[in-house]
Design a protein around this motif. Structure first.
Motif, PDB file in Angstrom:
ATOM      1  N   ALA A 123      -0.003   7.673   5.784  1.00  0.00           N
ATOM      2  CA  ALA A 123       0.420   8.236   4.508  1.00  0.00           C
ATOM      3  C   ALA A 123      -0.799   8.586   3.682  1.00  0.00           C
ATOM      4  CB  ALA A 123       1.302   7.249   3.747  1.00  0.00           C
ATOM      5  N   LEU A 124      -0.655   9.710   2.987  1.00  0.00           N
ATOM      6  CA  LEU A 124      -1.694  10.139   2.066  1.00  0.00           C
ATOM      7  C   LEU A 124      -1.008  10.974   0.998  1.00  0.00           C
ATOM      8  CD1 LEU A 124      -4.800   9.812   1.865  1.00  0.00           C
ATOM      9  CD2 LEU A 124      -4.980  12.104   2.801  1.00  0.00           C
ATOM     10  N   GLY A 125      -1.037  10.498  -0.211  1.00  0.00           N
ATOM     11  CA  GLY A 125      -0.414  11.257  -1.282  1.00  0.00           C
ATOM     12  C   GLY A 125       1.092  11.215  -1.317  1.00  0.00           C
ATOM     13  N   GLY A 126       1.687  10.232  -0.679  1.00  0.00           N
ATOM     14  CA  GLY A 126       3.129  10.061  -0.831  1.00  0.00           C
ATOM     15  C   GLY A 126       3.958  10.386   0.382  1.00  0.00           C
ATOM     16  N   ASP A 127       3.545  11.312   1.211  1.00  0.00           N
ATOM     17  CA  ASP A 127       4.312  11.603   2.413  1.00  0.00           C
ATOM     18  C   ASP A 127       4.031  10.569   3.481  1.00  0.00           C
ATOM     19  OD1 ASP A 127       3.975  15.209   2.167  1.00  0.00           O
ATOM     20  OD2 ASP A 127       5.552  13.859   1.485  1.00  0.00           O
ATOM     21  N   ALA A 166       0.835  -1.212   0.000  1.00  0.00           N
ATOM     22  CA  ALA A 166       0.000   0.000   0.000  1.00  0.00           C
ATOM     23  C   ALA A 166       0.864   1.253   0.000  1.00  0.00           C
ATOM     24  CB  ALA A 166      -0.946   0.018   1.200  1.00  0.00           C
ATOM     25  N   ASP A 167       1.909   1.205  -0.776  1.00  0.00           N
ATOM     26  CA  ASP A 167       2.821   2.345  -0.888  1.00  0.00           C
ATOM     27  C   ASP A 167       3.503   2.700   0.416  1.00  0.00           C
ATOM     28  OD1 ASP A 167       1.332   4.380  -3.536  1.00  0.00           O
ATOM     29  OD2 ASP A 167       2.832   2.793  -3.559  1.00  0.00           O
ATOM     30  N   ARG A 175      18.536  -3.898  12.826  1.00  0.00           N
ATOM     31  CA  ARG A 175      17.773  -4.452  11.701  1.00  0.00           C
ATOM     32  C   ARG A 175      16.937  -3.407  10.973  1.00  0.00           C
ATOM     33  NH1 ARG A 175      14.792  -9.948  13.051  1.00  0.00           N
ATOM     34  NH2 ARG A 175      14.605  -9.845  10.784  1.00  0.00           N
ATOM     35  N   GLY A 176      17.109  -2.157  11.273  1.00  0.00           N
ATOM     36  CA  GLY A 176      16.355  -1.133  10.571  1.00  0.00           C
ATOM     37  C   GLY A 176      14.871  -1.224  10.872  1.00  0.00           C
ATOM     38  N   LEU A 177      14.081  -0.673   9.994  1.00  0.00           N
ATOM     39  CA  LEU A 177      12.629  -0.637  10.185  1.00  0.00           C
ATOM     40  C   LEU A 177      11.960  -1.642   9.267  1.00  0.00           C
ATOM     41  CD1 LEU A 177      12.894   3.049  10.372  1.00  0.00           C
ATOM     42  CD2 LEU A 177      11.126   2.033  11.762  1.00  0.00           C
ATOM     43  N   GLN A 178      11.122  -2.444   9.834  1.00  0.00           N
ATOM     44  CA  GLN A 178      10.433  -3.480   9.071  1.00  0.00           C
ATOM     45  C   GLN A 178       8.938  -3.198   9.084  1.00  0.00           C
ATOM     46  OE1 GLN A 178      10.386  -7.386  10.908  1.00  0.00           O
ATOM     47  NE2 GLN A 178      10.606  -8.377   8.914  1.00  0.00           N
ATOM     48  N   LEU A 179       8.331  -3.194   7.915  1.00  0.00           N
ATOM     49  CA  LEU A 179       6.893  -2.999   7.819  1.00  0.00           C
ATOM     50  C   LEU A 179       6.190  -4.278   8.271  1.00  0.00           C
ATOM     51  CD1 LEU A 179       4.456  -1.276   6.931  1.00  0.00           C
ATOM     52  CD2 LEU A 179       4.746  -2.237   4.635  1.00  0.00           C
ATOM     53  N   LEU A 180       5.302  -4.157   9.265  1.00  0.00           N
ATOM     54  CA  LEU A 180       4.577  -5.306   9.806  1.00  0.00           C
ATOM     55  C   LEU A 180       3.192  -5.437   9.184  1.00  0.00           C
ATOM     56  CD1 LEU A 180       5.368  -4.852  13.609  1.00  0.00           C
ATOM     57  CD2 LEU A 180       6.588  -6.276  11.951  1.00  0.00           C
ATOM     58  N   PHE A 181       2.429  -4.363   9.251  1.00  0.00           N
ATOM     59  CA  PHE A 181       1.051  -4.359   8.756  1.00  0.00           C
ATOM     60  C   PHE A 181       0.760  -3.033   8.073  1.00  0.00           C
ATOM     61  CE2 PHE A 181      -0.310  -8.113  11.008  1.00  0.00           C
ATOM     62  CZ  PHE A 181       0.457  -8.117  12.165  1.00  0.00           C
ATOM     63  N   TYR A 182      -0.189  -3.085   7.145  1.00  0.00           N
ATOM     64  CA  TYR A 182      -0.707  -1.849   6.611  1.00  0.00           C
ATOM     65  C   TYR A 182      -2.203  -1.993   6.393  1.00  0.00           C
ATOM     66  CZ  TYR A 182      -0.456  -4.017   1.941  1.00  0.00           C
ATOM     67  OH  TYR A 182      -0.607  -4.848   0.853  1.00  0.00           O
ATOM     68  N   SER A 183      -2.869  -0.836   6.338  1.00  0.00           N
ATOM     69  CA  SER A 183      -4.316  -0.827   6.173  1.00  0.00           C
ATOM     70  C   SER A 183      -4.709   0.313   5.248  1.00  0.00           C
ATOM     71  CB  SER A 183      -4.997  -0.653   7.535  1.00  0.00           C
ATOM     72  OG  SER A 183      -6.380  -0.443   7.368  1.00  0.00           O
ATOM     73  N   VAL A 184      -5.536  -0.004   4.277  1.00  0.00           N
ATOM     74  CA  VAL A 184      -6.009   1.018   3.350  1.00  0.00           C
ATOM     75  C   VAL A 184      -7.417   1.485   3.672  1.00  0.00           C
ATOM     76  CG1 VAL A 184      -4.474   0.215   1.514  1.00  0.00           C
ATOM     77  CG2 VAL A 184      -6.813  -0.676   1.666  1.00  0.00           C
TER      78      VAL A 184
END
Lengths: 113, 110
Positions: free
Chosen positions: B94-98, A98-99, B42-51
């Motif tokens: 995030a919204l629009g890239g930022d 999701a970007d 280990r840096g930052l790891q993306l766990l979950f996302y929600s749209v």
């Protein structure tokens, strides 16, 4: 898939010296690239971002970064280091789920007095 | 302007105990929301996302789960914590890239 490689987990410079933090990326699409700074036990603060406009991007606190497509690089620089610049710096490329952002492992910047 | 709130700032929990970390966003509607974990070295790891509300995607298999009961609320949970769940957890929107991050939660499992 996107990926980011930050060269050097620790970088040490003298106060007043040039800061150069290296970041190389891999992206299957034109990238959006970011540099974040993290102070101890705090969240991430956006320093600057590249979104396909000018290749030289100026950010906060005197930092800037140059996007070089031929080198797939987005190195962060500052002409003169200050003690307050000591922190963890993360390079990131947009394009995770999701970007979301895919981050490098970070570079710890140490400023020597 | 947009703000993101994340709490608690620090948490010490015993192995096997449940976990609930909350994140709320103000000043925007229908953002993408993310949970990241930062483990030492280990840096930052993306766990979950929600749209959107009720829509959760997991990036890596693990002992954690996420929920989005409201548009601007994102919750990270676990039924039984493991030692390996220790780390610094960051919520982001995030919204629009930022991308904008919360201040993080330092979780220590003992």
């Amino acid at each position: 898939a996107q990926s980011v490689t930050q060269l050097g987990s620790h970088v040490s410079v003298s106060e007043g010296a040039l800061v150069l933090l290296r970041c190389n990326y891999s992206s299957s699409v034109p990238p959006y690239l970011f540099w974040y700074v993290q102070y101890p036990n705090q969240g991430l603060q956006l320093l600057l971002k590249y979104t396909s406009a000018a290749t030289l991007v100026k950010g906060i606190n005197g930092f800037e970064a140059e996007f070089k497509k031929s080198e797939t690089s987005f190195h962060l620089t500052k002409p003169s280091a200050h003690m307050s610049d000591a922190a963890e710096y993360f390079c990131a490329v947009r394009g995770g789920g999701a970007d979301g952002l895919t981050f490098g492992k970070g570079t710890h910047l140490i400023i020597q007095p | 302007s947009q703000t993101i709130h994340q709490w608690p700032a620090t948490l010490v929990q015993p192995v096997g105990s449940p976990l609930s970390l909350e994140c709320t966003v103000e000043g925007t509607s229908n953002p993408n929301l993310y949970w990241y974990r930062q483990a030492a070295g280990r840096g930052l790891q993306l766990l979950f996302y929600s749209v959107g509300i009720g829509q959760i995607s997991s990036e890596v298999p693990q002992n954690l789960s996420a929920s989005r009961p409201q548009d601007r609320q994102f919750i990270l949970s676990s039924k039984k914590l493991l030692l390996s769940d220790s780390g610094f957890y960051l919520c982001a929107w995030a919204l629009g890239g930022d991308g904008f991050f919360g201040q993080g939660t330092r979780l220590t499992v003992v």
